[in-house]
Every structure is written in structure tokens, then in C-alpha cells.
Design a protein around this motif. Sequence first.
Motif, PDB file in Angstrom:
ATOM      1  N   GLY A 127     -57.940  17.021  57.973  1.00 56.09           N
ATOM      2  CA  GLY A 127     -56.627  16.473  59.074  1.00 56.09           C
ATOM      3  C   GLY A 127     -55.535  16.782  58.500  1.00 56.09           C
ATOM      4  N   VAL A 128     -53.956  16.633  59.230  1.00 55.07           N
ATOM      5  CA  VAL A 128     -52.603  17.136  58.763  1.00 55.07           C
ATOM      6  C   VAL A 128     -52.431  15.855  58.613  1.00 55.07           C
ATOM      7  CG1 VAL A 128     -50.806  18.267  58.704  1.00 55.07           C
ATOM      8  CG2 VAL A 128     -52.697  19.084  58.752  1.00 55.07           C
ATOM      9  N   GLY A 129     -51.865  15.197  57.517  1.00 54.30           N
ATOM     10  CA  GLY A 129     -51.039  13.696  57.790  1.00 54.30           C
ATOM     11  C   GLY A 129     -49.555  13.803  57.111  1.00 54.30           C
ATOM     12  N   LEU A 130     -48.914  12.924  57.284  1.00 50.97           N
ATOM     13  CA  LEU A 130     -47.133  12.866  56.655  1.00 50.97           C
ATOM     14  C   LEU A 130     -47.297  11.773  55.129  1.00 50.97           C
ATOM     15  CD1 LEU A 130     -45.819  12.123  59.800  1.00 50.97           C
ATOM     16  CD2 LEU A 130     -45.454  13.973  58.604  1.00 50.97           C
ATOM     17  N   MET A 131     -47.247  12.018  54.319  1.00 48.91           N
ATOM     18  CA  MET A 131     -47.180  11.129  53.499  1.00 48.91           C
ATOM     19  C   MET A 131     -45.259  11.045  52.942  1.00 48.91           C
ATOM     20  SD  MET A 131     -49.067  11.812  49.146  1.00 48.91           S
ATOM     21  CE  MET A 131     -47.229  13.283  48.736  1.00 48.91           C
ATOM     22  N   ALA A 161     -46.120  27.330  59.567  1.00 50.14           N
ATOM     23  CA  ALA A 161     -45.669  26.150  59.267  1.00 50.14           C
ATOM     24  C   ALA A 161     -44.486  24.905  59.744  1.00 50.14           C
ATOM     25  CB  ALA A 161     -45.484  26.163  57.444  1.00 50.14           C
ATOM     26  N   GLU A 162     -44.310  26.108  60.270  1.00 53.33           N
ATOM     27  CA  GLU A 162     -43.090  24.612  61.398  1.00 53.33           C
ATOM     28  C   GLU A 162     -44.081  24.697  62.651  1.00 53.33           C
ATOM     29  OE1 GLU A 162     -38.358  26.047  63.020  1.00 53.33           O
ATOM     30  OE2 GLU A 162     -38.782  27.248  60.706  1.00 53.33           O
ATOM     31  N   GLU A 163     -44.130  25.177  63.459  1.00 53.62           N
ATOM     32  CA  GLU A 163     -45.342  25.086  64.395  1.00 53.62           C
ATOM     33  C   GLU A 163     -46.232  23.738  64.587  1.00 53.62           C
ATOM     34  OE1 GLU A 163     -48.761  26.595  67.352  1.00 53.62           O
ATOM     35  OE2 GLU A 163     -47.600  28.135  66.574  1.00 53.62           O
ATOM     36  N   LEU A 164     -47.018  24.007  63.040  1.00 52.64           N
ATOM     37  CA  LEU A 164     -47.714  22.963  62.725  1.00 52.64           C
ATOM     38  C   LEU A 164     -46.841  21.472  62.538  1.00 52.64           C
ATOM     39  CD1 LEU A 164     -50.080  21.815  61.823  1.00 52.64           C
ATOM     40  CD2 LEU A 164     -49.824  22.365  59.179  1.00 52.64           C
ATOM     41  N   VAL A 165     -45.337  21.340  62.164  1.00 55.16           N
ATOM     42  CA  VAL A 165     -44.895  20.341  61.549  1.00 55.16           C
ATOM     43  C   VAL A 165     -44.128  19.043  63.171  1.00 55.16           C
ATOM     44  CG1 VAL A 165     -42.671  19.620  60.532  1.00 55.16           C
ATOM     45  CG2 VAL A 165     -43.948  20.672  59.724  1.00 55.16           C
ATOM     46  N   HIS A 166     -43.892  20.522  64.235  1.00 55.04           N
ATOM     47  CA  HIS A 166     -43.444  20.586  64.751  1.00 55.04           C
ATOM     48  C   HIS A 166     -44.074  19.880  65.809  1.00 55.04           C
ATOM     49  CE1 HIS A 166     -39.369  23.107  64.856  1.00 55.04           C
ATOM     50  NE2 HIS A 166     -39.041  21.361  63.942  1.00 55.04           N
ATOM     51  N   GLN A 167     -45.396  19.760  65.745  1.00 53.84           N
ATOM     52  CA  GLN A 167     -46.316  19.580  67.115  1.00 53.84           C
ATOM     53  C   GLN A 167     -46.281  17.926  66.401  1.00 53.84           C
ATOM     54  OE1 GLN A 167     -49.926  20.475  65.793  1.00 53.84           O
ATOM     55  NE2 GLN A 167     -49.965  23.122  66.919  1.00 53.84           N
ATOM     56  N   ALA A 168     -45.804  17.413  65.360  1.00 53.59           N
ATOM     57  CA  ALA A 168     -46.335  16.000  65.421  1.00 53.59           C
ATOM     58  C   ALA A 168     -44.374  15.550  65.341  1.00 53.59           C
ATOM     59  CB  ALA A 168     -46.280  15.363  64.022  1.00 53.59           C
ATOM     60  N   GLY A 216     -48.574   7.975  56.472  1.00 50.75           N
ATOM     61  CA  GLY A 216     -47.656   8.083  57.766  1.00 50.75           C
ATOM     62  C   GLY A 216     -48.335   7.612  58.845  1.00 50.75           C
ATOM     63  N   GLY A 217     -49.591   7.208  58.227  1.00 51.41           N
ATOM     64  CA  GLY A 217     -50.340   6.920  59.368  1.00 51.41           C
ATOM     65  C   GLY A 217     -50.206   7.288  61.017  1.00 51.41           C
ATOM     66  N   TYR A 218     -50.321   9.147  60.663  1.00 52.44           N
ATOM     67  CA  TYR A 218     -50.838   9.752  61.869  1.00 52.44           C
ATOM     68  C   TYR A 218     -51.978  11.401  61.472  1.00 52.44           C
ATOM     69  CZ  TYR A 218     -49.742  12.580  66.022  1.00 52.44           C
ATOM     70  OH  TYR A 218     -49.903  13.328  67.151  1.00 52.44           O
ATOM     71  N   GLY A 219     -52.531  11.566  62.001  1.00 51.62           N
ATOM     72  CA  GLY A 219     -52.932  12.312  61.947  1.00 51.62           C
ATOM     73  C   GLY A 219     -53.333  13.622  62.292  1.00 51.62           C
TER      74      GLY A 219
END
Length: 280
Positions: A127-131, A161-168, A216-219
Motif C-alpha cells: 500500500g502507499v503511506g506517508l513518511m 502521482a498528484e491524484e494519488l497524493v490527493h486521495q489522502a 504517518g500512520g495512514y495507508g
Amino acid sequence: MRFASKIAAAASGALLLVALPVGAQAQSKLDEVLARGHLIVGTGSTNAPWHFKGEGDVLQGFDIDIAKIVAKGLFDDPEKVEFVLQASDARIPNVVTDKVDITCQFMTVTAARAQQIAVTIPYYREGVGLMLPAGSQYADYAALKAAGSAVTISVLQNVYAEELVHQALPEARVDQYDAQDLIYQALDAGRADAAVTDQSSIAWLLVQQPGKYKDGGYGWSPQTYACAVKRGDQEWLNFVNTALHEAMTGVEFNAYAASFKKWFGVDLPPPSIGFPVEFK
């Protein structure tokens, strides 16, 4: 008489044609590998923590350990495996053309790929996460989201990429970089407040550089990783599935759990005893 003989011969031939496929059934890859005495695995060498060369030019990583688990099931020896280094775009062709017995190379399962090869049961869910930097002013995902457009996120360049970031983080500013190490450099230099990357990469970096980063605790954006084998050989697929299944839930769990801890820094809870966990 000759006509009768021809009829009898034709009937005999028909019976032979019916019986031949059963008697001449193609040998399973399982028998081929056992007779050869070692497993041939397609994988990569440049993507930690999955498959990469470490000290002494030794190939290592979670994918490598998964392959060794299959080899252990075959020969009771995890070292009876030959690795064929391949690019990502060779993962399927090398299986289809029998250059390798199996591909274990962080391959995302898709319905389209499953039309070309047979995929095994999953051995990891990515999955994708935030570091974030360990000393960041933002505590976690919730704080980043609350900050809205005040935060900048670094991410690997991609049409999505931009769409992926903006999902979260719908309001965050997005900076795209054309290499993975550059998104971490932006984070280290303070040009980004957080980096969006695979959760496995976050886990790996937290193990390798303790105290430097935090999760960041979110995936989001889940995807399944599985091995690939050639279509049409159910015996071979069944065997590989059994080896993987017992690594995650049975007699080889300790090997799987030790690898998971080594590469991702996570202690897996042992499978519960009693009712099979697969059916809960």
C-alpha cells in the motif's frame, strides 16, 4: 474382409486416440524441478527490501526469502535455488517461456496479468503511506490533512502521482521527482513535509535508519503481491500455494515471521491454534 478389417483398425485407432492423452499426460513442473534438484527463480536485484545485493554481493530481501521457503518445501534445503536476475518487464515472459520455474519479484496481481500467468496466493499486501521526519512539526496523517495547502508532499513522478497524493491529502501541494531517492532528499532538506511512498519502503527505512523518520500512520491504494507460475499446471501451482500457505500459517511460520521482522521491523502474531484462521 478387407472392409471389415479396416473398420476394426479404425475402431482400434479411435480407442488409441481417446486413450493416448491420458497415458501421455504432460509432466508437471513439480516433477521436473524435483528431478533437476534445484529451483530456478526469476527476481530482481535493485529494490530493497525486496531483492537487492548486500555485503559481499549477496542477493537478499523478502522476495529472496520467499523463494527459499519454496525451495525448502521442495528439497528440505532453502539453498537449493538458482536466481535468474531479470527486469520487471521480464517477470511474465520468463515464466511463459520456461526460462524460470517461478517469478518472485514484488509483482502486483491484476486481472490482466492473471490471463497470462497463474498467480499464487498472496504473500504480502502492499500500500502507499506517508513518511515524515522524526522531528516534524506534524505528528501524523491527521495533522498533515488538517494543515491543508500548507504542506508539501514529495512523490515519485507518475501520471497518477498528484491524484494519488490527493486521495489522502486533498489540499496538499505536490512535488514530483524522477527518482525514488530524490523524494527522500527533498524530505531531508525540508523541501517536503512528507513523502508518499510504498509502505514497505517506509518500514524498511525505519529499520535501517532508526530515529530519522516516522510513519504517518495512514495507508491507502492497496495492492497484492504474489508469485507467478506458468498457466495450465495445477499440480505446480498447488504445490507453491501449499508452501506459501504453510509459511504464513503453519509449520514454516517461524521462517516467514523472521524474514518479515528483518525487512519490515514488524513482529507478526503467530497463527491462532484451533479453528483455521483462513475461514474466520
